[in-house]
Design an enzyme around this catalytic site. Structure first.
Site, short mmCIF file in Angstrom:
data_model
loop_
_atom_site.label_atom_id
_atom_site.label_comp_id
_atom_site.label_asym_id
_atom_site.label_seq_id
_atom_site.Cartn_x
_atom_site.Cartn_y
_atom_site.Cartn_z
N VAL A 235 0.84 -1.19 0.00
CA VAL A 235 0.00 0.00 0.00
C VAL A 235 0.88 1.24 0.00
O VAL A 235 1.82 1.36 0.80
CB VAL A 235 -0.94 -0.02 1.23
CG1 VAL A 235 -1.74 1.27 1.31
CG2 VAL A 235 -1.87 -1.22 1.15
N THR A 282 2.91 -2.10 4.20
CA THR A 282 3.06 -0.68 3.88
C THR A 282 4.20 -0.48 2.90
O THR A 282 5.10 -1.33 2.77
CB THR A 282 3.39 0.16 5.12
OG1 THR A 282 4.76 -0.07 5.52
CG2 THR A 282 2.46 -0.14 6.28
N ASP A 283 4.21 0.63 2.21
CA ASP A 283 5.42 1.08 1.53
C ASP A 283 6.38 1.57 2.61
O ASP A 283 6.04 1.62 3.81
CB ASP A 283 5.08 2.19 0.53
CG ASP A 283 6.10 2.29 -0.61
OD1 ASP A 283 7.22 1.78 -0.46
OD2 ASP A 283 5.77 2.90 -1.64
N ALA A 284 7.59 1.93 2.22
CA ALA A 284 8.62 2.32 3.19
C ALA A 284 8.12 3.44 4.10
O ALA A 284 7.60 4.45 3.62
CB ALA A 284 9.88 2.74 2.47
#
Length: 574
Positions: A235, A282-284
């Site tokens: 995401v 999650t993305d970073a």
């Protein structure tokens, strides 16, 4: 709650028992640790031991390291962890996303330009084999973003293009090859990048499509992937205002969150409407798309509470774990939400066979960068390189009629002068000379600075040649753009090394000129005066070799450009 017997986990009773027994026997520290994926940059045994025995990480991604160092690092993680870890790599273009010695095959843009699905399948096949050799079991791909905004440079080369059907087709082909190799995919970046021009590393993204527009593009792509068993989704720190308001009509604009912290998008849209039963990562979390929306403590708690099962990257391990623990203790993260996340994490591990995990033998490393994989890279280059336009009808060019070539190579500023010039320049000179051309390649500002920093170097770049002498000694100019950008600016465009540079195309009406991009596909916006333009997608040896073959007519151009290359301009088509 997750259904582990259903897609994408498809677990039998034995594997479900392993999941349940493992969760039951975990301490709270171990449960919280499972939520985190560490970015591994240091490989000393003390650091690795602390990650598995103090922080109990659930997953890993790494950067840097030699082939053997990465292999030994991943072997340590699996052999020393009480619970096997998910080991991820960004195999978006081949095995180079797993390890430096890996094989670059094709970017998403190259796969999109290719008229055959062989290109994306070969890219995925090579990426899977080389990643698996170093112990990887999870690929943060496919990039299934639909690129509708030509100004977007975040997924311009990484996405498969602007046609949702083609994006879905290539994403499914990619996932099929990874699945056959036993590697789980994490499609990204939900709810979708490519419709705006900003970089979520620097600012919260906004996917501003209407509900109907989103359904016909990103929604269709994700639904197709989910229906065939997509195991995980990454995401993005990207808001989707239309759908947020659909599920929460009373929400104020100032309360709209990026998808990573949005229950409307994760629970209402992704879990509910699209029926996604897999793992959400999650993305970073160091990206400004998240940090601009909440302080670290609230972000760590809200991403889990909203529906993300795993958190990509620590800031400070002890602090981040403390934030999550506090969220569990005060009820921000419910016991049910934590339990659900753990079931999905362990469910994916069981689905991949990590409950009975055996690490790959070291002799498998021989596949990384092997001749067979480089042959597939040559095939991909041949299928994808695209002649965008040749309105002056100059191609092909040969040494018989245009022997004397001047190469203007416009590259991005190196991160450090110690990095040296873009290696693609020397590769191109070598291939042109091999083809029989006489090549003169003027130095750029960075090369002058590498030889010796001087305040006068910029003036050297302003010097122009006598026009008549230039025409007498030049049959062809090859103007090559090798611009790259990432997490630095929101819109990477053609940039010359100094102001008033002699690289600026003064020569297009003096001698025949051919322009080539080795990366982004939208450079015609900045050089519409170029009457012949080629998108070559990469500066790797295979792509440079194929480019020269196509320039000289030994190979036909097979790639197909989409309408984004014209950048909504009339003059780019001339």
């Amino acid at each position: 709650m997750v259904d582990l017997k259903a897609k994408p986990f498809n677990l039998d009773d034995k594997k479900i028992k392993w999941v349940e027994d493992t969760i039951r026997d975990m301490t709270m520290d171990e449960k919280i640790g499972q939520l985190f994926i560490n970015l591994t940059l240091r490989r000393d045994e003390k650091t690795l031991d602390e990650l598995v025995n103090k922080y109990h990480i659930g997953g890993v991604r790494w950067q840097g390291g030699t082939l053997e160092e990465v292999y030994e690092q991943n072997r340590f993680f699996q052999e020393k962890s009480k619970i096997p870890v998910l080991i991820a790599a960004n195999c978006e273009a081949g095995g180079n996303g797993a390890v430096g010695e890996g094989t670059f095959v094709a970017t998403g843009a190259a796969c999109g330009a290719s008229k055959t699905l062989d290109t994306v399948r070969d890219m995925a096949k090579v990426g899977a084999a080389e990643a698996k050799a170093v112990g990887c079991n999870w690929s943060f791909a496919p990039v299934c973003d639909v690129v509708s905004n030509w100004r977007n440079t975040i997924v311009n080369t990484r996405g498969f293009g602007n046609d949702p059907e083609a994006v879905a087709e290539r994403s499914l082909a990619y996932m099929d090859e990874m699945t056959k190799a036993g590697i789980a995919c994490a499609a990204k970046h939900f709810p979708g990048d490519g419709s705006e021009e900003r970089d979520q590393h620097l600012v919260m993204g906004c996917n501003d499509l209407s509900v109907e527009e989103w359904d016909a593009s990103f929604g269709m792509v994700y639904k197709k992937l989910i229906d065939v068993g997509l195991p995980s989704i990454m995401v993005g720190h990207i808001a989707q205002r239309a759908y947020t308001k659909k599920f929460n009509p009373d929400i104020k604009d100032e309360d709209i969150m990026p998808a990573t912290m949005s229950p409307e998008l994760l629970q209402g849209l992704l879990r509910g409407q699209l029926g996604f039963n897999g793992l959400i990562v999650t993305d970073a979390t160091h990206m400004a798309g998240l940090t601009a929306a909440a302080d670290r403590k609230n972000a760590m708690q809200k991403v889990v509470a909203a529906g993300c099962d795993m958190i990509l990257f620590f800031n400070d391990p002890a602090e981040d774990i403390g934030y999550v623990r506090a969220g569990i203790e005060d009820g921000t993260i419910s016991a049910e939400r934590l339990d659900d996340a753990l079931h999905r994490i362990l469910g994916l591990k069981a689905h991949l066979g990590l409950d009975e995990m055996s690490f790959p033998n070291k002799d498998m490393l021989a596949v990384v960068g092997c001749d067979e994989h480089h042959a597939l890279a040559r095939k991909a280059a041949d299928e994808s390189i695209t002649l965008v336009k040749d309105t002056q009808h100059i191609l092909p060019v040969t040494p018989a009629d245009k022997k004397k070539v001047v190469l203007y190579f416009v590259e991005s500023a190196p991160v450090s002068l110690a990095d040296g010039p873009d290696p693609a320049k020397a590769l191109l000179v070598k291939e042109l000379e091999k083809a029989g051309f006489e090549v003169r390649a003027p130095k750029d500002y960075y090369e002058y600075e590498m030889e010796g920093p001087s305040k006068f170097n910029r003036f050297k770049m302003m010097e122009h040649e006598n026009r008549e002498e230039f025409k007498k000694n030049t049959d062809l100019v090859l103007f090559v753009i090798s611009m790259k950008g990432y997490a630095k600016e929101n819109n990477t465009r053609l940039t010359y090394s100094v102001s008033h540079s002699c690289e600026i195309p003064w020569f297009v009406h003096e001698v025949p000129t051919v322009a080539v991009s080795l990366n982004y596909t939208n450079h015609l916006f900045d050089v519409p005066m170029m009457k012949t333009f080629i998108n070559a997608y990469s500066g790797s040896a295979e792509y440079i070799e194929a480019l020269v073959e196509k320039l000289t007519g030994k190979s036909e151009f097979k790639g197909e450009a989409n309408d984004l290359v014209w950048c909504d301009r009339w003059d780019t088509r001339l």
